[in-house]
Design a protein around this motif. Structure first.
Motif, short mmCIF file in Angstrom:
data_model
loop_
_atom_site.label_atom_id
_atom_site.label_comp_id
_atom_site.label_asym_id
_atom_site.label_seq_id
_atom_site.Cartn_x
_atom_site.Cartn_y
_atom_site.Cartn_z
N HIS A 1 -11.54 -0.07 0.43
CA HIS A 1 -11.49 1.12 1.30
C HIS A 1 -10.04 1.51 1.59
CE1 HIS A 1 -15.32 -1.06 2.44
NE2 HIS A 1 -15.73 0.04 1.85
N VAL A 2 -9.19 0.48 1.73
CA VAL A 2 -7.76 0.76 1.94
C VAL A 2 -7.22 1.53 0.74
CG1 VAL A 2 -5.46 -0.29 2.14
CG2 VAL A 2 -7.38 -1.20 3.48
N THR A 3 -7.59 1.06 -0.47
CA THR A 3 -7.12 1.75 -1.68
C THR A 3 -7.59 3.20 -1.70
OG1 THR A 3 -7.24 -0.35 -2.82
CG2 THR A 3 -7.13 1.61 -4.22
N MET A 4 -8.88 3.42 -1.39
CA MET A 4 -9.40 4.80 -1.38
C MET A 4 -8.63 5.66 -0.39
SD MET A 4 -13.52 4.28 -1.29
CE MET A 4 -13.91 6.00 -1.07
N LEU B 1 -3.23 -2.66 4.72
CA LEU B 1 -3.13 -1.25 5.12
C LEU B 1 -1.73 -0.94 5.63
CD1 LEU B 1 -4.37 1.52 5.75
CD2 LEU B 1 -5.36 0.55 7.83
N LEU B 2 -1.19 -1.84 6.45
CA LEU B 2 0.15 -1.64 7.00
C LEU B 2 1.19 -1.60 5.87
CD1 LEU B 2 2.13 -1.42 9.39
CD2 LEU B 2 2.11 -3.90 9.54
N ASN B 3 1.06 -2.54 4.92
CA ASN B 3 2.00 -2.57 3.78
C ASN B 3 1.99 -1.25 3.03
OD1 ASN B 3 3.10 -5.02 4.00
ND2 ASN B 3 1.64 -6.06 2.65
N GLU B 4 0.78 -0.77 2.77
CA GLU B 4 0.65 0.47 2.00
C GLU B 4 1.23 1.66 2.77
OE1 GLU B 4 -0.72 1.14 -1.29
OE2 GLU B 4 0.06 -0.88 -1.20
N LEU B 5 0.95 1.71 4.07
CA LEU B 5 1.48 2.83 4.87
C LEU B 5 3.01 2.77 4.90
CD1 LEU B 5 -1.10 2.80 7.82
CD2 LEU B 5 -0.79 4.65 6.16
N GLY C 1 1.50 -0.53 14.74
CA GLY C 1 0.16 -1.03 14.99
C GLY C 1 -0.03 -2.43 14.48
N THR C 2 -1.25 -2.88 14.59
CA THR C 2 -1.58 -4.23 14.15
C THR C 2 -3.09 -4.28 13.90
OG1 THR C 2 -1.34 -6.58 14.71
CG2 THR C 2 -1.92 -5.13 16.51
#
Ligand SMILES: Cc1ncc(COP(=O)(O)O)c(C=O)c1O
Length: 441
Positions: free
Chosen positions: A425-428, A347-351, A366-367
Motif C-alpha cells: 500500500h505504501v508503494t501504491m 512510508l517515512l523513508n519514501e516521503l 510524524g511517527t
C-alpha cells in the motif's frame, strides 16, 4: 482576507458532477443541516469498504490513506462479527451487571500507567474531552484551560470553546489561553522544551493575573490539527511540571494517536515520557462503532464520581464493549504496533526521499502511521502553499487515493492510513503521489 478553514472541500459550481452524484448532492443539500461539508473538489461516493480500500458504486477501488477510525481496516471481520453476535444476544447499559464491561475495563486500564486505574465510557471523542474538562474543573476548582494555537478537541459546547481550529466564528471561552508549538514556529530541537515550557508558564501567569484559576492543559499527543508535531520526543514534559506546580491537571487527548497508531506504544503521551492525569479516547476504539472513554488517575475520577452521577444511555453498552474488545484482541494478537512501526518507517523513508528531490514537499514529520508533510517553501506565499496542498490532495483523489490537509494554513498533507497498512500500500501511495507531483509541476 479570511482563510478558508476547510480548503479540501466541494464547492458548488467548481466542477461538473456526474448526474448520479449531482442528484445526491442536491438531495443532501435539501435535507441536511448546512453545517456539513463534503471532502474533495469532486466528492467521493462509497458503497462498500474492505481493509485498506473503499469502493464507489461503479466498483472503483480507492486506497484509504486517511481514515483512522477503521484503524484495523474497513469492515474488519472480527469487529463486524463481535457486533453482530452481541447485537443478537444482549445490548444493555452499564447500570446492569455485565461481565464483558468489567473484563474490558480491566484490559483497557492495564494498557495505561498504573496510576491511571479508572475508566468512564463515552460515545465520542468530544464527549470524552467534555467529561475530562468537567473532572479537571471539579478537582482543581479552577476554570482556565490551555490549548495549542490550532488545537481541535471536539464539537460539544465545552470542547468547541477550547478548539481554536474551528475558526473565529466559534469563539474561544474567556478562560482559554493558547500556546505556540515549537515546531510550528521554527524553534530548534534543542530549544523546544524550554520554549514550550515558557509558553505554558506565560499562559498560566496570564490566567492567574486575570483572576482565572488554571484547571487544565490539554494537548492532542500528536498535535494533528496543528500540523502533526512529534519531535523532539519529550518536549512536553517540562511544561507539564509547570502545569502541576500551579495545581492544574494535564489531559492527554488520545483521540487521534491512541490505540497504537504511533507504533512505539499504545498511547501518544508515552513519546514525551509523561503520565497524564486524564486521557480521552475515541475514534479507533471501536473501529467504527461509536465508543470512547476517559481514563484517569483514581483519585480524580473517584472524587468527581462521588459527587457527580455520570452515565448515559449508550456509552459502554454491551455492543459497544463487544466492538472495543474485538479491537483490543486484534491489536494484541496481530502485531498491530509492530506493523505501524515497520510499515511506518518505510512510508517515512519514501516521503523523505521525495522531499530530498522535490522541495515542494518541504518537511515530513510524524511517527508510526501518522505523517504530516509540509507543502511549499518560503518562496511560496501562504495562499500558494494552501492552493498547492489542495491540488495534491485532489490530484490524489483523482488517482483514487484518499488523504487530506491539516495545519493552521491547511498546507500540510495529512497522511494517516489504517494501521494495517502494508508495504504494497505504501508503494501504491508513493507512486500515486509522485505522479501527482509530476503532473502539477
Ligand atoms: C484530537 C481530537 N480530539 C477530539 C475529537 C472529537 O472526536 P469526535 O469527533 O469523536 O467527537 C477529534 C475529532 O476529530 C480530534 O481529532
Amino acid at each position: 482576507m479570511s482563510i478558508d478553514l476547510m480548503p479540501n472541500r466541494f464547492i458548488h459550481g467548481e466542477v461538473t458532477l456526474a448526474p448520479r452524484e449531482a442528484a445526491l448532492v442536491n438531495r443532501r443539500d435539501a435535507v441536511l443541516g448546512a453545517s456539513y461539508r463534503l471532502n474533495y473538489r469532486n466528492p467521493v461516493h462509497f458503497v462498500r469498504g474492505e481493509g485498506m480500500y473503499l469502493y464507489d458504486p461503479d466498483g472503483v477501488r480507492y486506497l484509504d490513506f486517511y481514515n483512522n477510525v477503521p484503524s484495523l481496516g474497513h469492515s474488519r471481520p472480527e469487529v463486524v462479527e463481535a457486533v453482530a453476535r452481541q447485537s443478537s444476544m444482549l445490548n444493555i447499559n452499564p447500570r446492569y451487571l455485565d461481565t464483558h464491561l468489567v473484563d474490558y475495563a480491566e484490559r483497557l486500564v492495564a494498557t495505561f500507567p498504573k496510576s491511571m486505574g479508572r475508566v468512564v465510557f463515552t460515545c465520542t471523542g468530544s464527549e470524552s474531552n467534555d467529561l475530562a474538562l468537567r473532572m479537571a474543573r471539579f478537582v482543581t476548582g479552577g476554570d482556565g484551560v490551555i490549548v495549542t494555537e490550532y488545537a481541535y478537541h471536539g464539537t460539544s459546547a465545552a470542547a468547541a470553546a477550547i478548539s481554536p481550529n474551528l475558526g473565529s466564528a466559534i469563539p474561544l471561552g474567556p478562560y482559554v489561553r493558547t500556546v505556540r508549538l515549537p515546531g510550528v514556529h521554527g524553534i530548534s530541537d534543542s530549544d523546544s522544551a524550554a520554549f514550550f515550557r515558557s509558553e505554558v508558564e506565560g499562559a498560566l501567569a496570564d490566567l492567574i493575573r486575570h483572576g482565572i484559576k488554571p484547571a487544565a492543559f490539554i494537548a492532542d499527543s500528536i498535535f494533528s490539527s496543528d500540523g502533526v508535531y512529534t519531535d523532539p520526543a519529550g518536549f512536553l514534559s517540562g511544561a507539564i511540571k509547570s502545569v502541576r506546580n500551579v495545581g492544574a491537571v494535564y489531559i492527554a487527548d488520545e483521540v487521534q494517536p491512541g490505540f497504537g497508531r504511533m507504533g512505539e506504544t499504545m498511547w501518544g503521551f508515552a513519546r514525551h515520557n509523561v503520565i497524564p492525569d486524564i486521557a480521552s479516547l475515541g475514534k479507533p476504539m471501536g473501529n467504527g462503532y461509536p465508543v470512547g472513554a476517559v481514563v484517569g488517575r483514581d483519585a480524580i475520577v473517584d472524587e468527581f464520581g462521588k459527587a457527580a452521577r455520570y452515565s448515559n444511555t449508550f456509552a459502554g453498552n454491551t455492543v459497544a464493549i463487544a466492538a472495543a474488545s474485538a479491537v483490543l484482541d486484534v491489536i494484541e494478537h496481530d502485531g498491530i504496533l509492530d506493523n505501524a512501526r515497520r510499515t511506518g518507517a518505510s512510508l517515512l523513508n519514501e516521503l523523505r526521499r521525495i522531499s530530498k528531490k522535490d522541495n515542494r514537499l518541504s518537511e515530513v514529520r510524524g511517527t508510526g502511521l501518522f505523517y504530516g508533510a509540509s507543502i511549499g517553501t518560503d518562496e511560496h506565499t501562504k495562499d500558494e502553499r494552501r492552493q498547492l496542498s489542495r491540488e495534491v490532495v485532489n490530484g490524489l483523489r483523482d488517482e483514487a487515493v484518499l488523504i487530506s490537509t491539516t495545519g493552521a494554513n491547511e498546507d500540510v498533507l495529512k497522511i494517516r492510513p489504517p494501521i494495517i497498512c502494508g508495504d504494497e500500500h505504501v508503494t501504491m501511495f508513493i507512486e500515486a503521489l509522485e505522479r501527482v507531483l509530476d503532473r502539477i509541476k
